[in-house]
Write an enzyme that holds these catalytic residues in place. Structure first.
Site, PDB file in Angstrom:
ATOM      1  N   GLU A  29      28.152  27.288  36.405  1.00 34.31           N
ATOM      2  CA  GLU A  29      28.394  26.453  35.221  1.00 34.31           C
ATOM      3  C   GLU A  29      28.933  25.114  35.691  1.00 34.31           C
ATOM      4  O   GLU A  29      29.878  25.036  36.492  1.00 34.31           O
ATOM      5  CB  GLU A  29      29.397  27.112  34.258  1.00 34.31           C
ATOM      6  CG  GLU A  29      29.555  26.267  32.980  1.00 34.31           C
ATOM      7  CD  GLU A  29      30.558  26.825  31.983  1.00 34.31           C
ATOM      8  OE1 GLU A  29      31.160  27.883  32.234  1.00 34.31           O
ATOM      9  OE2 GLU A  29      30.754  26.156  30.942  1.00 34.31           O
ATOM     10  N   GLU A  55      33.882  21.745  38.255  1.00 33.68           N
ATOM     11  CA  GLU A  55      34.512  20.852  37.273  1.00 33.68           C
ATOM     12  C   GLU A  55      35.274  19.777  38.055  1.00 33.68           C
ATOM     13  O   GLU A  55      35.913  20.077  39.075  1.00 33.68           O
ATOM     14  CB  GLU A  55      35.456  21.668  36.383  1.00 33.68           C
ATOM     15  CG  GLU A  55      36.335  20.898  35.427  1.00 33.68           C
ATOM     16  CD  GLU A  55      35.566  19.999  34.462  1.00 33.68           C
ATOM     17  OE1 GLU A  55      35.722  18.777  34.577  1.00 33.68           O
ATOM     18  OE2 GLU A  55      34.805  20.514  33.619  1.00 33.68           O
ATOM     19  N   ASP A 105      28.914  15.145  29.713  1.00 32.23           N
ATOM     20  CA  ASP A 105      29.337  13.787  29.336  1.00 32.23           C
ATOM     21  C   ASP A 105      28.094  12.951  29.058  1.00 32.23           C
ATOM     22  O   ASP A 105      27.210  12.853  29.909  1.00 32.23           O
ATOM     23  CB  ASP A 105      30.146  13.146  30.465  1.00 32.23           C
ATOM     24  CG  ASP A 105      31.511  13.809  30.622  1.00 32.23           C
ATOM     25  OD1 ASP A 105      32.027  14.333  29.622  1.00 32.23           O
ATOM     26  OD2 ASP A 105      32.039  13.802  31.750  1.00 32.23           O
ATOM     27  N   LYS A 109      26.421   4.306  27.062  1.00 32.29           N
ATOM     28  CA  LYS A 109      26.108   2.875  27.256  1.00 32.29           C
ATOM     29  C   LYS A 109      24.893   2.703  28.163  1.00 32.29           C
ATOM     30  O   LYS A 109      24.748   3.447  29.143  1.00 32.29           O
ATOM     31  CB  LYS A 109      27.307   2.162  27.887  1.00 32.29           C
ATOM     32  CG  LYS A 109      28.472   2.011  26.939  1.00 32.29           C
ATOM     33  CD  LYS A 109      29.530   1.130  27.562  1.00 32.29           C
ATOM     34  CE  LYS A 109      30.747   1.094  26.667  1.00 32.29           C
ATOM     35  NZ  LYS A 109      31.956   0.750  27.391  1.00 32.29           N
ATOM     36  N   ASP A 141      25.180  18.245  21.834  1.00 35.79           N
ATOM     37  CA  ASP A 141      25.132  17.683  20.478  1.00 35.79           C
ATOM     38  C   ASP A 141      24.409  16.341  20.489  1.00 35.79           C
ATOM     39  O   ASP A 141      24.118  15.785  19.443  1.00 35.79           O
ATOM     40  CB  ASP A 141      26.565  17.402  20.013  1.00 35.79           C
ATOM     41  CG  ASP A 141      27.215  16.419  20.974  1.00 35.79           C
ATOM     42  OD1 ASP A 141      27.455  16.811  22.139  1.00 35.79           O
ATOM     43  OD2 ASP A 141      27.403  15.238  20.607  1.00 35.79           O
TER      44      ASP A 141
HETATM   45  C1  LIG Z   1      32.211  16.787  27.418  1.00 38.48           C
HETATM   46  S1  LIG Z   1      33.003  17.845  28.523  1.00 38.48           S
HETATM   47  C2  LIG Z   1      32.394  19.453  28.090  1.00 38.48           C
HETATM   48  C3  LIG Z   1      33.287  20.565  28.572  1.00 38.48           C
HETATM   49  C4  LIG Z   1      32.833  21.984  28.222  1.00 38.48           C
HETATM   50  N1  LIG Z   1      31.562  22.307  28.811  1.00 38.48           N
HETATM   51  C5  LIG Z   1      32.779  22.175  26.712  1.00 38.48           C
HETATM   52  O1  LIG Z   1      31.661  22.376  26.194  1.00 38.48           O
HETATM   53  O2  LIG Z   1      33.837  22.166  26.091  1.00 38.48           O
HETATM   54  C6  LIG Z   1      32.124  17.514  30.044  1.00 38.48           C
HETATM   55  C7  LIG Z   1      32.844  18.088  31.267  1.00 38.48           C
HETATM   56  O3  LIG Z   1      32.030  17.891  32.420  1.00 38.48           O
HETATM   57  C8  LIG Z   1      32.875  17.556  33.500  1.00 38.48           C
HETATM   58  N2  LIG Z   1      32.044  16.854  34.490  1.00 38.48           N
HETATM   59  C9  LIG Z   1      31.531  15.609  34.390  1.00 38.48           C
HETATM   60  N3  LIG Z   1      30.792  15.315  35.477  1.00 38.48           N
HETATM   61  C10 LIG Z   1      30.839  16.408  36.278  1.00 38.48           C
HETATM   62  C11 LIG Z   1      30.289  16.709  37.547  1.00 38.48           C
HETATM   63  N4  LIG Z   1      29.533  15.816  38.227  1.00 38.48           N
HETATM   64  N5  LIG Z   1      30.537  17.914  38.092  1.00 38.48           N
HETATM   65  C12 LIG Z   1      31.312  18.817  37.438  1.00 38.48           C
HETATM   66  N6  LIG Z   1      31.869  18.584  36.234  1.00 38.48           N
HETATM   67  C13 LIG Z   1      31.632  17.396  35.662  1.00 38.48           C
HETATM   68  C14 LIG Z   1      33.960  16.703  32.878  1.00 38.48           C
HETATM   69  O4  LIG Z   1      35.141  16.661  33.655  1.00 38.48           O
HETATM   70  C15 LIG Z   1      34.173  17.402  31.548  1.00 38.48           C
HETATM   71  O5  LIG Z   1      35.184  18.393  31.628  1.00 38.48           O
END
Ligand SMILES: C[S@@+](CC[C@H](N)C(=O)[O-])C[C@H]1O[C@@H](n2cnc3c(N)ncnc32)[C@H](O)[C@@H]1O
Length: 327
Positions: A29, A55, A105, A109, A141
């Site tokens: 994941e 993460e 994420d 932009k 979403d």
């Molecule tokens: C919008 S959050 C979604 C978190 C979770 N999956 C949820 O649905 O609640 C996106 C997560 O991806 C992590 N993230 C972003 N880029 C990443 C990367 N290259 N490798 C691992 N995690 C990453 C961020 O730190 C963040 O916690």
């Protein structure tokens, strides 16, 4: 458990990482956030599959670890590694049944689009790590990112798109609940790998990465004889570019107690960036040891070895004579 970079092998063996459940499927994941997904999803299997979670947020890692402990899932490891590094360097070819990405994420932009994870290079790397028939499971979403990801997957040429309902567990994550409260629906896609993972992996060059050896003698090093008037006080920042890495020697620091130095180096290799220290230390026989410091648990890569080489070369430019090379 939480894995540090230096506790992995490159690539690692799932049977080593999950010694009590080596026969189970392995899921990865990416961006697990506060870790709600896996305990829920694992509960939908007769036996919880093995799990690796990547993460980049330290506070998320702690929350997710607490959830895993509470759920009693012992065949689940978390790591604070960027996804592309974990996939490319640690996960072996053809080993994953699924890669789960919930609410990535979105980087909305225009000039941030290249920060998005789900682009063609990701899908190619993913397909090389998935077993045949394995899939990337995306729930988001963000309609525009969803279309962007579908386009990247198609461009990669190694996936087949299947539209489906999201797994129930993906609709209970922190971000799923946040968007649901706002009335925004989630979309789901399975990007099923159509590639031969081993052939694809052979095409994808990754930095040459090794686990940190236990023996100090195995750390990249050199031994030199410094001239009597040796001095590094006019050290200047310098860069070195190789085929697979860029090394920047940023600064040199002198010890307060001894005529010894530490050089700070920045090493970039694809998705992997490390700041490493190279020590310049006196030996009892009057020679000088130039060696990668263990500080920070560096991963030994071609670029890290080159950093030790660059420091050695700098000393040679200042009159040192090399008596041994160990990198
Ligand atoms: C919008 S959050 C979604 C978190 C979770 N999956 C949820 O649905 O609640 C996106 C997560 O991806 C992590 N993230 C972003 N880029 C990443 C990367 N290259 N490798 C691992 N995690 C990453 C961020 O730190 C963040 O916690």
């Amino acid at each position: 458990m939480i894995y540090q970079l230096s506790q992995f092998l490159f690539p690692d063996d799932p049977a080593r990482l999950f010694p009590t459940t080596p026969e189970r499927e392995l899921y990865l994941e990416i961006g697990f956030g506060d870790g709600r997904f896996w305990p829920h999803y694992a509960g939908t299997f007769a036996e919880a599959p093995n799990y690796l979670g990547a993460e980049i947020s330290g506070s998320s890692l702690q929350k997710a670890q607490a959830r895993l402990l509470k759920s009693g899932l012992t065949n689940a490891h978390l790591t604070k590694l960027p996804a592309m590094v974990l996939l490319g360097a640690v996960v072996p070819a053809g080993s994953l049944s699924g890669i789960i990405v919930n609410f990535p994420d979105p980087w909305p932009k225009k000039d941030h689009l290249d920060q998005r994870l789900l682009r063609a290079p990701f899908f190619r790397l993913a397909a090389s790590r998935l077993r045949p028939g394995g899939a990337v499971l995306l729930t988001t979403d963000h309609e525009e990112y969803f279309d962007f990801a579908c386009q990247g997957a198609e461009e990669s040429g190694v996936t087949r798109l299947e539209r489906a309902e999201p797994p129930a567990a993906a609709l209970e994550t922190k971000y799923a609940l946040k968007w649901r409260e706002l009335g925004i629906a989630a979309q789901h896609a399975r990007f099923v790998s159509t590639a031969d993972p081993f052939a694809l992996a052979a095409q994808l060059l990754r930095p040459d990465i090794q686990a940190l050896p236990q023996e100090d003698a195995d750390l990249p090093h050199s031994i030199v004889k410094l001239p009597a008037d040796f001095d590094l006080s006019d050290f200047a920042k310098q860069a070195l570019r190789g085929d697979s890495y860029t090394v920047v020697l940023l600064d040199a620091y002198r010890s307060l107690r001894r005529p010894e130095y530490t050089v700070l180096a920045h090493v970039e290799e694809g998705e992997l960036t490390q700041e490493v220290l190279v020590g310049i230390m006196q030996r009892p026989d009057g020679s000088t040891l130039v060696r990668l410091a263990k500080f920070g648990g560096p991963i030994i890569t071609a670029g890290v070895k080159a950093a030790v080489g660059a420091v050695t070369d700098e000393l040679v430019r200042r009159g040192a004579v090399v008596t041994h090379l160990g990198y």
